[in-house]
Design an enzyme around this catalytic site. Structure first.
Site, PDB file in Angstrom:
ATOM      1  NE  ARG A  98     -40.691 -65.309  -3.856  1.00  0.00           N
ATOM      2  CZ  ARG A  98     -41.671 -65.371  -4.746  1.00  0.00           C
ATOM      3  NH1 ARG A  98     -42.739 -64.747  -4.485  1.00  0.00           N
ATOM      4  NH2 ARG A  98     -41.559 -65.827  -5.870  1.00  0.00           N
ATOM      5  CB  SER A 162     -33.287 -70.031 -10.472  1.00  0.00           C
ATOM      6  OG  SER A 162     -34.649 -69.835 -10.276  1.00  0.00           O
ATOM      7  CG  ASP A 216     -37.271 -68.769 -14.273  1.00  0.00           C
ATOM      8  OD1 ASP A 216     -36.932 -69.692 -15.219  1.00  0.00           O
ATOM      9  OD2 ASP A 216     -36.643 -67.655 -14.502  1.00  0.00           O
TER      10      ASP A 216
HETATM   11  C1  LIG Z   1     -34.497 -73.685 -15.854  1.00  0.00           C
HETATM   12  O1  LIG Z   1     -34.011 -74.959 -16.532  1.00  0.00           O
HETATM   13  C2  LIG Z   1     -32.636 -74.511 -16.931  1.00  0.00           C
HETATM   14  C3  LIG Z   1     -32.037 -75.689 -17.634  1.00  0.00           C
HETATM   15  O2  LIG Z   1     -32.393 -76.685 -16.981  1.00  0.00           O
HETATM   16  C4  LIG Z   1     -31.957 -73.711 -16.040  1.00  0.00           C
HETATM   17  O3  LIG Z   1     -30.614 -73.526 -16.600  1.00  0.00           O
HETATM   18  C5  LIG Z   1     -32.481 -72.763 -15.324  1.00  0.00           C
HETATM   19  O4  LIG Z   1     -31.835 -72.250 -14.230  1.00  0.00           O
HETATM   20  C6  LIG Z   1     -34.031 -73.100 -14.812  1.00  0.00           C
HETATM   21  N1  LIG Z   1     -34.603 -71.909 -14.011  1.00  0.00           N
HETATM   22  C7  LIG Z   1     -35.159 -72.286 -13.140  1.00  0.00           C
HETATM   23  C8  LIG Z   1     -35.968 -71.391 -12.415  1.00  0.00           C
HETATM   24  O5  LIG Z   1     -35.099 -73.229 -12.474  1.00  0.00           O
END
Ligand SMILES: *[C@@H]1O[C@H](CO)[C@@H](O)[C@H](O)[C@H]1NC(C)=O
Ligand SMILES: *[C@@H]1O[C@H](CO)[C@@H](O)[C@H](O)[C@H]1NC(C)=O
Ligand SMILES: *[C@@H]1O[C@H](CO)[C@@H](O)[C@H](O)[C@H]1NC(C)=O
Length: 476
Positions: A98, A162, A216
């Site tokens: 997105r 993510s 997120d």
């Molecule tokens: C947030 O951070 C964690 C660990 O660093 C990771 O596993 C997760 O995927 C991240 N989420 C996003 C949306 O970046």
């Protein structure tokens, strides 16, 4: 047999309920479910252990061995309302990608206006080379900027990426490992912001100012904090479970500096991975863990997030069926299928307005031929498992808010938690039980929960806006 809409099943010769009483269940069912009913003392103990793990994650000497990692995010402040301008946000976390343009206006009439477009990431791109993947991403951004007529401005950008990332500054995140079907080569171990900047350079068509890599959970907190200044905690209660909050710099020993605050991404799903929750885990929790893709990992998350609650329910139902208390002792193929009880079904089954007849029809849709008694038991199993999930999540949150209160030396504190996630939004009882648990376990905190959506879009733009504001403050 016909199923009435009350909790009372029609009496059959073998199973005549005593007059004016609820159905009396066979003792083994009561015993099985009793293990899931946590006492107040047990919940207080969970809160206390979470506090210990928080301390370990923050400590310089204990961090490496800690299960709750308390990652620094380099987000130094929540929005103060003075943020303004046009921001770009990217949200990559699955097969869809997105791109958003977020226009933030400050002053008396604060507004956030959003435009976005969704692009597919073809399988061959997900699994090709890193260069191909980032060229594709930049191609999508190019299309979007044309669409918005904004190719000639150097927009600040926030990147919600993510996948497991190790952040070393606000604008650097090293990809630890791909997940969710991505396999693009030459990316693991690299800074994803660097890869994005190189892709933009290769195209030689427009320029962007990449300001932040965004998580997120942090985005959820920031979206909430824009509306409500007392919001300093973010919570995801959905398929997965995680939380973040504003910690004092002096307590974050893994980052230089003692002044001010920084948001820490707790990654609290791993709570219990050192065995500290083993005394409350049941044989069903262990079965779910053993059969999962990551045995031994994310033990707390496996007790309180949507992805696993249905699996716990399924394991209990299999056991009760084996022991002859359900489905006439017949374990159907459906019941053997992993992942059949999605959050959506649990939410439907536990809905108070749903008559037992409808519970049976849901089970029927799942290919489970149930009697009226079966449907009562299934509903009770679902209710018990999700009740414990909400309480455990609440116990973790109680530890967080009490830590913030103590950090500030307050006897009483008002605080707001920004929340997102399907379990919180869809389940009929989860949110209520969690709120109640936090109230009971952290009585000195007055906690308000605020539903806060689109942390990965709107939240990413707000993190970028705050990052720009902080940068300007440092420069002046
Ligand atoms: C947030 O951070 C964690 C660990 O660093 C990771 O596993 C997760 O995927 C991240 N989420 C996003 C949306 O970046
Ligand atoms: C880390 O944990 C391991 C295994 O529990 C232990 O042997 C080791 O001594 C710990 N290290 C530190 C620095 O505490
Ligand atoms: C709790 O916080 C809310 C929101 O800040 C506030 O309206 C309410 O008066 C507070 N309640 C108590 C008992 O302090």
């Amino acid at each position: 047999s016909p199923c009435p809409s009350s909790q009372i099943c029609p009496a059959s010769p073998q199973n005549r309920p005593p007059p004016s009483s609820r159905v009396r269940r066979p003792l083994p069912i009561t015993e099985t479910l009793a293990e899931f009913r946590l006492t107040n003392d047990q919940l207080l103990e969970v809160k206390k252990r979470m506090r210990t793990e928080i301390q370990n994650g923050l400590g310089k000497k204990t961090h490496d061995n800690a299960t709750v990692k308390m990652w620094p995010t380099y987000v130094r402040s929540t929005p103060d309302g003075s943020e303004k301008g046009d921001f770009l946000a990217l949200d990559l976390g699955g097969t869809n990608f997105r791109v958003l343009l977020v226009k933030i206006r400050s002053g008396k009439r604060r507004t956030v206006e959003m435009h976005n477009k969704i692009y597919a990431i073809p399988m061959e791109v997900m699994q090709g080379t890193g260069e191909e993947l980032f060229d594709h991403i930049v191609q999508c951004i190019s299309d979007f900027l044309d669409y918005m007529g904004m190719k000639n401005t150097r927009l600040p950008l926030g990147f919600t990426f993510s996948f497991p990332c190790r952040q070393t500054s606000l604008d650097a995140g090293i990809l630890v490992t791909w997940t969710k079907g991505f396999k693009a080569t030459d990316c693991e171990g690299e800074d994803v912001v660097g890869l994005l900047r190189e892709g933009i350079k290769r195209r030689e068509e427009f320029d962007l100012d990449v300001v932040a890599v965004v998580n997120d959970t942090v985005g959820t907190m920031m979206t909430c904090a824009y509306e409500e200044a007392t919001c300093e905690v973010g919570l995801i209660a959905g398929t997965g479970s995680n939380a973040c909050y504003m910690e004092e710099m002096r307590n974050i020993e893994t980052v230089e500096g003692d002044v001010g605050r920084m948001c820490v991404n707790m990654e609290w799903g791993a709570f219990g991975d050192n065995g500290c929750l083993d005394d409350i885990r049941t044989e069903y929790d262990r079965a779910v863990d053993d059969l999962s893709l990551n045995p031994g990992k994310q033990r707390y998350e496996k007790m309180c997030s949507g992805m696993y609650l249905g699996e716990i329910v399924r394991n209990i139902l299999i056991d009760l069926t084996k022991r002859g208390f359900l489905f006439r002792g017949q374990i159907s193929e459906t019941l053997k299928t992993r992942g059949i009880f999605e959050t959506k079904f649990l939410s439907q089954i536990e809905s108070d307005r749903l008559a037992l007849l409808q519970v049976r029809s849901i089970l029927q849709q799942l290919g489970l031929d149930s009697t009226c008694d079966d449907s009562i038991i299934v509903k009770e199993v679902c209710g018990t498992v999700s009740h414990r999930a909400a309480q455990l999540c609440g116990a973790g949150m109680a530890a967080v808010v009490d830590k913030i209160r103590e950090n500030r030396g307050l006897d009483q504190m008002d605080i707001t938690v920004g929340v997102d996630g399907t379990l919180y939004k869809l389940h009929p009882h989860f949110s209520g039980i969690m709120h109640q648990t936090v109230k009971e376990l952290a009585p000195k905190c007055n906690v308000t929960f605020f539903l806060s959506e689109d942390g990965s879009g709107k939240g990413a733009a707000l993190i970028t806006a705050v990052g720009c504001r902080m940068r300007e403050q440092e420069e002046s």
